[in-house]
Design an enzyme around this catalytic site. Structure first.
Site, mmCIF file in Angstrom:
data_model
loop_
_atom_site.group_PDB
_atom_site.id
_atom_site.type_symbol
_atom_site.label_atom_id
_atom_site.label_comp_id
_atom_site.label_asym_id
_atom_site.label_seq_id
_atom_site.Cartn_x
_atom_site.Cartn_y
_atom_site.Cartn_z
ATOM 1 N N HIS A 71 0.820 -1.215 0.000
ATOM 2 C CA HIS A 71 0.000 0.000 0.000
ATOM 3 C C HIS A 71 0.855 1.267 0.000
ATOM 4 O O HIS A 71 2.049 1.245 0.306
ATOM 5 C CB HIS A 71 -0.907 0.009 1.241
ATOM 6 C CG HIS A 71 -0.137 -0.006 2.524
ATOM 7 N ND1 HIS A 71 0.455 1.119 3.069
ATOM 8 C CD2 HIS A 71 0.160 -1.021 3.371
ATOM 9 C CE1 HIS A 71 1.058 0.813 4.196
ATOM 10 N NE2 HIS A 71 0.907 -0.491 4.403
ATOM 11 N N GLU A 126 -1.928 -6.985 7.375
ATOM 12 C CA GLU A 126 -0.582 -6.925 7.934
ATOM 13 C C GLU A 126 -0.467 -7.810 9.170
ATOM 14 O O GLU A 126 -1.482 -8.190 9.777
ATOM 15 C CB GLU A 126 -0.242 -5.467 8.295
ATOM 16 C CG GLU A 126 1.142 -5.232 8.877
ATOM 17 C CD GLU A 126 2.285 -5.668 7.967
ATOM 18 O OE1 GLU A 126 2.429 -6.901 7.742
ATOM 19 O OE2 GLU A 126 3.033 -4.793 7.505
#
Length: 199
Positions: free
Chosen positions: A9, A82
């Site tokens: 990202h 994550e």
């Protein structure tokens, strides 16, 4: 052969401040939005056929930039999130060093933390690999899959898919914001590393 692109990202304010995010749902900063918009056309030029993303805002917003220029509709999978960093989330590296010095030193060496509720490396790798293998199997041969995900999660997935011992994970350089790891898969050779930190 299938091409799998693990796309980190764009930047968040917490990235810029060296603040540990983990699964805290932070948005992209203005810089991160710009990074996603700049890198999306380069990925679109690879003619992706599948777009999947972590359901955390910073990854889903990054994926949306590619969706806009590719016409793909992203699917969201929480297994692409994550690594969870437990009590460390929201703290800067300096703060974690002060409060959990031994655990943070282990983390910096790529070792298990076993403290503060930090998710185990093996657990991250297993959930990432399960999600990515499902997508790869469903996509069929010659697919180009983009997975908008996160730095540590992408690193552990890469090592696991390649069949490397997880002790080698620290030797794979940190994935920069809106950079990607490219992996190829075929039925004979399995997974191979084609590129890392590709802009």
């Amino acid at each position: 052969m299938t091409l799998l692109i693990l796309w980190r990202h764009g930047q968040t304010e917490w990235n810029a401040a060296h603040r540990i995010q983990g699964q805290t749902d932070t948005p992209l900063s203005a810089v991160g939005v710009s990074q996603a918009k700049e890198s999306a056309p380069r990925l679109a030029a690879l003619n992706p056929t599948v777009l999947v993303a972590s359901n955390l805002n910073r990854a889903s917003t990054t994926a949306a930039a590619l969706a806009e220029v590719s016409g793909l509709s992203p699917a969201y999978d929480p297994r692409l999130r994550e690594r969870g960093f437990g009590d460390w989330e929201g703290h800067t590296h300096a703060e974690v060093t002060e409060r959990w010095p031994e655990s943070f030193a282990r983390w910096r060496r790529g070792e298990e933390v076993n403290d503060a509720g930090v998710e185990e490396i093996d657990a991250v790798a297993k959930r990432m690999v399960a999600a990515l293998q499902e997508v790869t199997a469903a996509a069929g041969p010659d697919a180009v899959i983009v997975a908008a995900t996160h730095g540590a999660a992408a690193r552990f997935a890469t090592v696991a898919l390649l069949g490397w011992p997880m002790s080698l994970a620290p030797s794979l350089g940190a994935l920069h914001n809106c950079h990607a790891t490219h992996l190829r898969h075929d039925a004979v050779r399995g997974w191979t590393l084609e590129a890392h930190n590709a802009a």
